[in-house]
Design a protein around this motif. Sequence first.
Motif, PDB file in Angstrom:
ATOM      1  N   THR A 191     -78.145  17.126 -14.360  1.00 42.67           N
ATOM      2  CA  THR A 191     -77.936  16.809 -13.066  1.00 42.67           C
ATOM      3  C   THR A 191     -78.842  15.849 -13.040  1.00 42.67           C
ATOM      4  N   ALA A 214     -75.591  14.018  -7.087  1.00 43.20           N
ATOM      5  CA  ALA A 214     -74.990  14.731  -5.373  1.00 43.20           C
ATOM      6  C   ALA A 214     -76.745  14.670  -4.963  1.00 43.20           C
ATOM      7  N   GLN A 215     -77.312  15.333  -5.412  1.00 42.99           N
ATOM      8  CA  GLN A 215     -79.008  14.658  -4.885  1.00 42.99           C
ATOM      9  C   GLN A 215     -79.586  13.183  -5.726  1.00 42.99           C
ATOM     10  N   GLY A 228     -65.183  15.736  -2.861  1.00 40.80           N
ATOM     11  CA  GLY A 228     -67.322  16.162  -3.315  1.00 40.80           C
ATOM     12  C   GLY A 228     -67.917  15.980  -4.346  1.00 40.80           C
ATOM     13  N   THR A 229     -68.445  16.253  -4.712  1.00 41.18           N
ATOM     14  CA  THR A 229     -69.014  15.837  -5.943  1.00 41.18           C
ATOM     15  C   THR A 229     -68.510  17.130  -6.863  1.00 41.18           C
ATOM     16  N   THR A 230     -68.157  18.327  -6.136  1.00 42.59           N
ATOM     17  CA  THR A 230     -67.890  19.345  -6.709  1.00 42.59           C
ATOM     18  C   THR A 230     -66.273  18.999  -7.895  1.00 42.59           C
ATOM     19  N   HIS A 290     -76.438  23.343 -11.225  1.00 36.69           N
ATOM     20  CA  HIS A 290     -75.781  23.672  -9.682  1.00 36.69           C
ATOM     21  C   HIS A 290     -74.741  23.879 -10.255  1.00 36.69           C
ATOM     22  N   HIS A 320     -71.150  13.339   2.466  1.00 39.82           N
ATOM     23  CA  HIS A 320     -72.042  13.712   3.196  1.00 39.82           C
ATOM     24  C   HIS A 320     -73.719  14.502   2.945  1.00 39.82           C
ATOM     25  N   LYS A 321     -74.051  13.922   1.592  1.00 38.09           N
ATOM     26  CA  LYS A 321     -75.491  14.551   1.859  1.00 38.09           C
ATOM     27  C   LYS A 321     -76.241  12.842   1.521  1.00 38.09           C
ATOM     28  N   SER A 347     -71.821  13.296  -3.032  1.00 38.96           N
ATOM     29  CA  SER A 347     -70.995  13.623  -2.601  1.00 38.96           C
ATOM     30  C   SER A 347     -71.434  12.960  -0.639  1.00 38.96           C
ATOM     31  N   ASN A 407     -81.464  20.164  -7.168  1.00 40.45           N
ATOM     32  CA  ASN A 407     -80.905  20.288  -6.237  1.00 40.45           C
ATOM     33  C   ASN A 407     -82.127  21.656  -5.970  1.00 40.45           C
ATOM     34  N   ILE A 421     -81.229  14.815 -10.003  1.00 35.75           N
ATOM     35  CA  ILE A 421     -81.851  14.992  -9.371  1.00 35.75           C
ATOM     36  C   ILE A 421     -81.562  16.362  -9.529  1.00 35.75           C
ATOM     37  N   ASP A 480     -74.609  14.383 -12.320  1.00 30.96           N
ATOM     38  CA  ASP A 480     -74.177  14.847 -11.040  1.00 30.96           C
ATOM     39  C   ASP A 480     -75.064  14.672 -10.300  1.00 30.96           C
ATOM     40  N   ALA A 499     -71.941  23.981  -9.057  1.00 28.27           N
ATOM     41  CA  ALA A 499     -70.984  22.995  -9.508  1.00 28.27           C
ATOM     42  C   ALA A 499     -70.770  22.366 -11.126  1.00 28.27           C
TER      43      ALA A 499
HETATM   44  N1  PMP Z   1     -74.587  18.859  -7.228  1.00 35.35           N
HETATM   45  C1  PMP Z   1     -75.861  19.504  -6.741  1.00 35.35           C
HETATM   46  C2  PMP Z   1     -77.148  19.005  -7.487  1.00 35.35           C
HETATM   47  C3  PMP Z   1     -75.735  19.571  -5.015  1.00 35.35           C
HETATM   48  O1  PMP Z   1     -77.065  20.075  -5.022  1.00 35.35           O
HETATM   49  C4  PMP Z   1     -74.347  20.199  -4.896  1.00 35.35           C
HETATM   50  C5  PMP Z   1     -74.503  20.588  -3.126  1.00 35.35           C
HETATM   51  N2  PMP Z   1     -75.285  21.179  -3.250  1.00 35.35           N
HETATM   52  C6  PMP Z   1     -73.695  19.494  -5.727  1.00 35.35           C
HETATM   53  C7  PMP Z   1     -73.191  19.360  -6.457  1.00 35.35           C
HETATM   54  C8  PMP Z   1     -72.468  19.760  -5.000  1.00 35.35           C
HETATM   55  O2  PMP Z   1     -71.525  18.981  -3.906  1.00 35.35           O
HETATM   56  P1  PMP Z   1     -70.517  19.548  -2.890  1.00 35.35           P
HETATM   57  O3  PMP Z   1     -70.554  20.603  -2.620  1.00 35.35           O
HETATM   58  O4  PMP Z   1     -70.686  18.384  -1.932  1.00 35.35           O
HETATM   59  O5  PMP Z   1     -68.992  19.342  -3.458  1.00 35.35           O
END
Ligand code: PMP
Length: 405
Positions: free
Chosen positions: A169, A200-201, A91-93, A121, A223-224, A221, A173, A171, A198, A123
Amino acid sequence: MIKSPWRGDFPIINNTQCESPYIYLDSAATAQTPASVIERMQHFYLNEYATVHRGVHRLSSEATDNMEQTRQDVADFIQAKSREQIVFTKGTTEAINLVANTFLPTFTQSGDEIIITDMEHHANIVPWQLLSERLGLTIKVWAMTSDGELLLDDLQALLSPRTKLVALTHISNVLGCINPIKKATSIAHQYGAVVLIDGAQGVMHQAVNVSDVGCDFYAFSGHKLYGPTGVGVLYMAKKWADTLPPWEGGGAMIDHVQLPMGTSYQAAPWRFEAGTPNIAGILGLGEAIKYVNHIGIDAISQYEEELMLYAEEKLQNLDSLNVYGNSDKRVGLISFNLGVHHAYDVGSFLDRYNVAIRTGHHCAMPLLARLEQTAVCRASFALYSDSQDVDVLVDRLNYIKKLLG
Ligand code: PMP
């Protein structure tokens, strides 16, 4: 009435087990999965199951081909120049941790600097902190304005010849704002700093062209993006794909292993993918990208923009609702608090009325500190959300307001 033509594609959204329909407004945490993605993964387990990169047998080589085709599909989706620039992660993390654990130890020295924003985030904060402690690096904070904006002049003022990396990031979150990633990348590059975005969003709401942005790394990621959990992507510019050392050792990432030392490694991206990958998840991600491509990311953007305008207007009209961030730039989500009522109370009441929103610090404690809040409510939208979801949310918020006084 704004109605999603794609709502029927999502089995859980149309699940009729609840007495009244469940309103899912937590897509920024994880988006629901369309039937085609679920079926693709099931098809793999029912008909195609084998591991990749190992066997000469048909199932194994077909699984390998399908996985590598997905890598190409991901590259095309974000407009990377080649599939060798696409690393599959959890995932992103994990993608951000990969960069922190390979780039920083190899290309920085004690006293060097990293710039991150205060809207990240966790992460995109904690991996840099862990490595900074170990390597003696300094983290500088690119602080947003009180309107939730990142000003390029502020970035410029923080950059120095010692800046090795800028991470931000695409966008937020929490605020839903789109950050100026292309301009930030270009400014950071003038100082020789590499840039990690990042995403993820980012990827699910608008077209992303990593080659045009020019960033060194872009993480997201599955799943988003309507795919499964446990799979994500790290895009890396060719220069880094060619030079970063491996980070996890094991099978699949090696070229030749010998004792006691002297093992050599695969080229990118396989050098960064030790062990058996999440094959079903990767194929599910590939199917999710096909699904999004079939609709067209621009059509999704347009639909979501219309829905966001509707949601903003409806929510802004609710008195005693404090909305966070700048309304000109919100994508996919709205964060708010209802008067003095704690976000957990509001979220719990909404859940009782079959409305799912997110409450808490959203893994962005420094941003919440800037807002002088410990928790906020967040309603987030996806291509299956519609104006009726918003109407129900607003109706229930009005009711909760009366109830709590
Ligand atoms: N960065 C952002 C901006 C996120 O919204 C998220 C998920 N909430 C993450 C990183 C981490 O993503 P993941 O838990 O799928 O690794």
